[in-house]
Design a protein around this motif. Structure first.
Motif, PDB file in Angstrom:
ATOM      1  N   ASN A   7      27.624  -5.748  -3.746  1.00  0.00           N
ATOM      2  CA  ASN A   7      28.622  -4.714  -3.987  1.00  0.00           C
ATOM      3  C   ASN A   7      29.239  -4.317  -2.647  1.00  0.00           C
ATOM      4  O   ASN A   7      28.872  -3.315  -2.041  1.00  0.00           O
ATOM      5  CB  ASN A   7      27.970  -3.510  -4.665  1.00  0.00           C
ATOM      6  N   ASN A   8      30.134  -5.113  -2.129  1.00  0.00           N
ATOM      7  CA  ASN A   8      30.728  -4.913  -0.817  1.00  0.00           C
ATOM      8  C   ASN A   8      31.748  -3.782  -0.875  1.00  0.00           C
ATOM      9  O   ASN A   8      32.745  -3.874  -1.590  1.00  0.00           O
ATOM     10  CB  ASN A   8      31.394  -6.224  -0.387  1.00  0.00           C
ATOM     11  N   LEU A   9      31.508  -2.717  -0.132  1.00  0.00           N
ATOM     12  CA  LEU A   9      32.395  -1.554  -0.145  1.00  0.00           C
ATOM     13  C   LEU A   9      33.792  -1.892   0.353  1.00  0.00           C
ATOM     14  O   LEU A   9      34.784  -1.367  -0.145  1.00  0.00           O
ATOM     15  CB  LEU A   9      31.800  -0.419   0.697  1.00  0.00           C
ATOM     16  N   LEU A  10      33.888  -2.761   1.330  1.00  0.00           N
ATOM     17  CA  LEU A  10      35.195  -3.112   1.886  1.00  0.00           C
ATOM     18  C   LEU A  10      36.054  -3.854   0.872  1.00  0.00           C
ATOM     19  O   LEU A  10      37.217  -3.535   0.669  1.00  0.00           O
ATOM     20  CB  LEU A  10      35.019  -3.978   3.142  1.00  0.00           C
ATOM     21  N   LEU A  11      35.464  -4.850   0.195  1.00  0.00           N
ATOM     22  CA  LEU A  11      36.243  -5.682  -0.720  1.00  0.00           C
ATOM     23  C   LEU A  11      36.338  -5.109  -2.132  1.00  0.00           C
ATOM     24  O   LEU A  11      37.127  -5.585  -2.935  1.00  0.00           O
ATOM     25  CB  LEU A  11      35.645  -7.088  -0.777  1.00  0.00           C
ATOM     26  N   GLN A  12      35.552  -4.089  -2.439  1.00  0.00           N
ATOM     27  CA  GLN A  12      35.515  -3.534  -3.784  1.00  0.00           C
ATOM     28  C   GLN A  12      36.866  -2.965  -4.206  1.00  0.00           C
ATOM     29  O   GLN A  12      37.256  -3.069  -5.361  1.00  0.00           O
ATOM     30  CB  GLN A  12      34.447  -2.450  -3.854  1.00  0.00           C
ATOM     31  N   ALA A  13      37.606  -2.392  -3.279  1.00  0.00           N
ATOM     32  CA  ALA A  13      38.874  -1.749  -3.616  1.00  0.00           C
ATOM     33  C   ALA A  13      40.076  -2.549  -3.138  1.00  0.00           C
ATOM     34  O   ALA A  13      41.208  -2.082  -3.209  1.00  0.00           O
ATOM     35  CB  ALA A  13      38.915  -0.343  -3.013  1.00  0.00           C
ATOM     36  N   VAL A  14      39.852  -3.766  -2.654  1.00  0.00           N
ATOM     37  CA  VAL A  14      40.942  -4.564  -2.093  1.00  0.00           C
ATOM     38  C   VAL A  14      41.279  -5.718  -3.033  1.00  0.00           C
ATOM     39  O   VAL A  14      40.398  -6.442  -3.483  1.00  0.00           O
ATOM     40  CB  VAL A  14      40.552  -5.135  -0.705  1.00  0.00           C
ATOM     41  N   THR A  15      42.562  -5.880  -3.348  1.00  0.00           N
ATOM     42  CA  THR A  15      43.040  -7.068  -4.050  1.00  0.00           C
ATOM     43  C   THR A  15      44.363  -7.461  -3.420  1.00  0.00           C
ATOM     44  O   THR A  15      45.057  -6.629  -2.839  1.00  0.00           O
ATOM     45  CB  THR A  15      43.276  -6.819  -5.553  1.00  0.00           C
ATOM     46  N   GLY A  16      44.695  -8.725  -3.532  1.00  0.00           N
ATOM     47  CA  GLY A  16      45.968  -9.195  -2.989  1.00  0.00           C
ATOM     48  C   GLY A  16      45.751 -10.188  -1.871  1.00  0.00           C
ATOM     49  O   GLY A  16      44.669 -10.734  -1.693  1.00  0.00           O
ATOM     50  N   SER A  17      46.811 -10.420  -1.101  1.00  0.00           N
ATOM     51  CA  SER A  17      46.780 -11.411  -0.030  1.00  0.00           C
ATOM     52  C   SER A  17      46.733 -10.725   1.327  1.00  0.00           C
ATOM     53  O   SER A  17      47.333  -9.670   1.527  1.00  0.00           O
ATOM     54  CB  SER A  17      48.015 -12.301  -0.085  1.00  0.00           C
ATOM     55  N   LEU A  18      46.033 -11.350   2.237  1.00  0.00           N
ATOM     56  CA  LEU A  18      45.997 -10.902   3.625  1.00  0.00           C
ATOM     57  C   LEU A  18      46.735 -11.946   4.448  1.00  0.00           C
ATOM     58  O   LEU A  18      46.216 -13.034   4.700  1.00  0.00           O
ATOM     59  CB  LEU A  18      44.558 -10.750   4.115  1.00  0.00           C
ATOM     60  N   GLY A  19      47.982 -11.629   4.813  1.00  0.00           N
ATOM     61  CA  GLY A  19      48.812 -12.577   5.555  1.00  0.00           C
ATOM     62  C   GLY A  19      49.045 -13.828   4.734  1.00  0.00           C
ATOM     63  O   GLY A  19      49.191 -13.781   3.517  1.00  0.00           O
ATOM     64  N   ASP A  20      49.074 -14.948   5.437  1.00  0.00           N
ATOM     65  CA  ASP A  20      49.256 -16.232   4.765  1.00  0.00           C
ATOM     66  C   ASP A  20      47.941 -17.003   4.697  1.00  0.00           C
ATOM     67  O   ASP A  20      47.941 -18.214   4.508  1.00  0.00           O
ATOM     68  CB  ASP A  20      50.306 -17.074   5.496  1.00  0.00           C
ATOM     69  N   GLU A  21      46.824 -16.295   4.854  1.00  0.00           N
ATOM     70  CA  GLU A  21      45.538 -16.970   4.955  1.00  0.00           C
ATOM     71  C   GLU A  21      44.690 -16.890   3.682  1.00  0.00           C
ATOM     72  O   GLU A  21      44.269 -17.910   3.162  1.00  0.00           O
ATOM     73  CB  GLU A  21      44.740 -16.391   6.128  1.00  0.00           C
ATOM     74  N   ILE A  22      44.401 -15.667   3.207  1.00  0.00           N
ATOM     75  CA  ILE A  22      43.465 -15.531   2.087  1.00  0.00           C
ATOM     76  C   ILE A  22      44.008 -14.608   1.006  1.00  0.00           C
ATOM     77  O   ILE A  22      44.868 -13.772   1.255  1.00  0.00           O
ATOM     78  CB  ILE A  22      42.075 -15.029   2.542  1.00  0.00           C
ATOM     79  N   THR A  23      43.464 -14.801  -0.190  1.00  0.00           N
ATOM     80  CA  THR A  23      43.781 -13.950  -1.333  1.00  0.00           C
ATOM     81  C   THR A  23      42.469 -13.422  -1.890  1.00  0.00           C
ATOM     82  O   THR A  23      41.493 -14.168  -2.023  1.00  0.00           O
ATOM     83  CB  THR A  23      44.522 -14.761  -2.418  1.00  0.00           C
ATOM     84  N   ILE A  24      42.457 -12.125  -2.219  1.00  0.00           N
ATOM     85  CA  ILE A  24      41.276 -11.494  -2.804  1.00  0.00           C
ATOM     86  C   ILE A  24      41.668 -11.008  -4.190  1.00  0.00           C
ATOM     87  O   ILE A  24      42.675 -10.317  -4.353  1.00  0.00           O
ATOM     88  CB  ILE A  24      40.797 -10.305  -1.944  1.00  0.00           C
ATOM     89  N   TYR A  25      40.870 -11.408  -5.201  1.00  0.00           N
ATOM     90  CA  TYR A  25      41.154 -10.961  -6.565  1.00  0.00           C
ATOM     91  C   TYR A  25      39.849 -10.819  -7.336  1.00  0.00           C
ATOM     92  O   TYR A  25      38.798 -11.263  -6.888  1.00  0.00           O
ATOM     93  CB  TYR A  25      42.120 -11.907  -7.280  1.00  0.00           C
ATOM     94  N   GLU A  26      39.943 -10.167  -8.501  1.00  0.00           N
ATOM     95  CA  GLU A  26      38.769  -9.957  -9.325  1.00  0.00           C
ATOM     96  C   GLU A  26      38.962 -10.689 -10.651  1.00  0.00           C
ATOM     97  O   GLU A  26      40.019 -10.630 -11.262  1.00  0.00           O
ATOM     98  CB  GLU A  26      38.563  -8.467  -9.600  1.00  0.00           C
ATOM     99  N   ARG A  27      37.915 -11.406 -11.066  1.00  0.00           N
ATOM    100  CA  ARG A  27      37.940 -12.098 -12.353  1.00  0.00           C
ATOM    101  C   ARG A  27      36.569 -11.950 -12.999  1.00  0.00           C
ATOM    102  O   ARG A  27      35.567 -12.271 -12.378  1.00  0.00           O
ATOM    103  CB  ARG A  27      38.284 -13.576 -12.174  1.00  0.00           C
ATOM    104  N   ASN A  28      36.566 -11.458 -14.224  1.00  0.00           N
ATOM    105  CA  ASN A  28      35.328 -11.255 -14.980  1.00  0.00           C
ATOM    106  C   ASN A  28      34.308 -10.417 -14.211  1.00  0.00           C
ATOM    107  O   ASN A  28      33.120 -10.705 -14.221  1.00  0.00           O
ATOM    108  CB  ASN A  28      34.697 -12.589 -15.385  1.00  0.00           C
ATOM    109  N   GLY A  29      34.785  -9.409 -13.501  1.00  0.00           N
ATOM    110  CA  GLY A  29      33.894  -8.499 -12.797  1.00  0.00           C
ATOM    111  C   GLY A  29      33.397  -9.013 -11.461  1.00  0.00           C
ATOM    112  O   GLY A  29      32.599  -8.354 -10.806  1.00  0.00           O
ATOM    113  N   GLN A  30      33.838 -10.184 -11.010  1.00  0.00           N
ATOM    114  CA  GLN A  30      33.421 -10.728  -9.724  1.00  0.00           C
ATOM    115  C   GLN A  30      34.598 -10.708  -8.757  1.00  0.00           C
ATOM    116  O   GLN A  30      35.731 -10.982  -9.146  1.00  0.00           O
ATOM    117  CB  GLN A  30      32.941 -12.171  -9.873  1.00  0.00           C
TER     118      GLN A  30
END
Length: 180
Positions: A7-30
């Motif tokens: 349960n990472n506090l930093l990534l828990q509330a973050v979705t979307g892309s960071l620059g042109d490098e990575i994308t963070i999203y949630e699927r099925n609770g993960q």
């Protein structure tokens, strides 16, 4: 692609892309961290364009059909984890029914038709050797849920039987059988 296990506090509330490098999203609770994809630089093939068009039609069907509460409830009942009524309606509209078998029991035509969801109707036309339609009608669904029965008045030798299976979105599968 990485799946965040704790349960990472930093990534828990973050979705979307960071620059042109990575994308963070949630699927099925993960929470999933993946390399950002960009648009393809290749020209789409004919098959890709056909698939895109078919998906566009399926999505339009899904948007329209889930406005009906009964049909929305039907599709929702078939949805699995991480799916909803819209997903199921798109899947249904994307695939056509399958006519698996045709057999004759005296003057009754028995058609085995399946679809992942539901075959709405099976229509039968009997055509003579000259191409004139002698008879047409709708088959009746049997007790097993896959066999459709049509009582014909006659099956002319040299003619043909045209069977049309239609699913809920209106996709048709047509099969012709020569009568001996």
């Amino acid at each position: 692609m990485a799946i965040v296990k704790d349960n990472n506090l930093l990534l828990q509330a973050v979705t979307g892309s960071l620059g042109d490098e990575i994308t963070i999203y949630e699927r099925n609770g993960q929470i999933i961290v993946a390399k950002k994809r960009g648009p393809s630089k290749k020209k789409p093939t004919k098959k890709q364009l056909e698939a895109r068009y078919k998906m566009k039609i399926a999505a339009a069907y899904a948007v329209a059909i889930i406005k009906d509460p009964e049909i929305k409830a039907y599709y929702k009942s078939l949805a699995g984890p991480g799916q909803n009524a819209y997903n199921m309606a798109v899947k249904d509209a994307y695939n056509s029914p399958e006519i698996q078998r045709i057999r004759f029991e005296d003057e009754t035509v028995v058609v085995t038709a399946k679809n992942e969801f539901r075959v709405a109707e099976v229509a039968i036309r009997i055509v003579d050797a000259a191409g004139s339609i002698l008879e047409r009608g709708k088959a009746v669904l049997g007790r097993n849920g896959v066999d459709w029965h049509y009582k014909a008045t006659g099956l002319p030798p040299g003619g043909k039987l045209i069977i049309v299976a239609v699913d809920l979105p209106g996709n048709e599968t047509v099969r012709e059988v020569r009568l001996e």
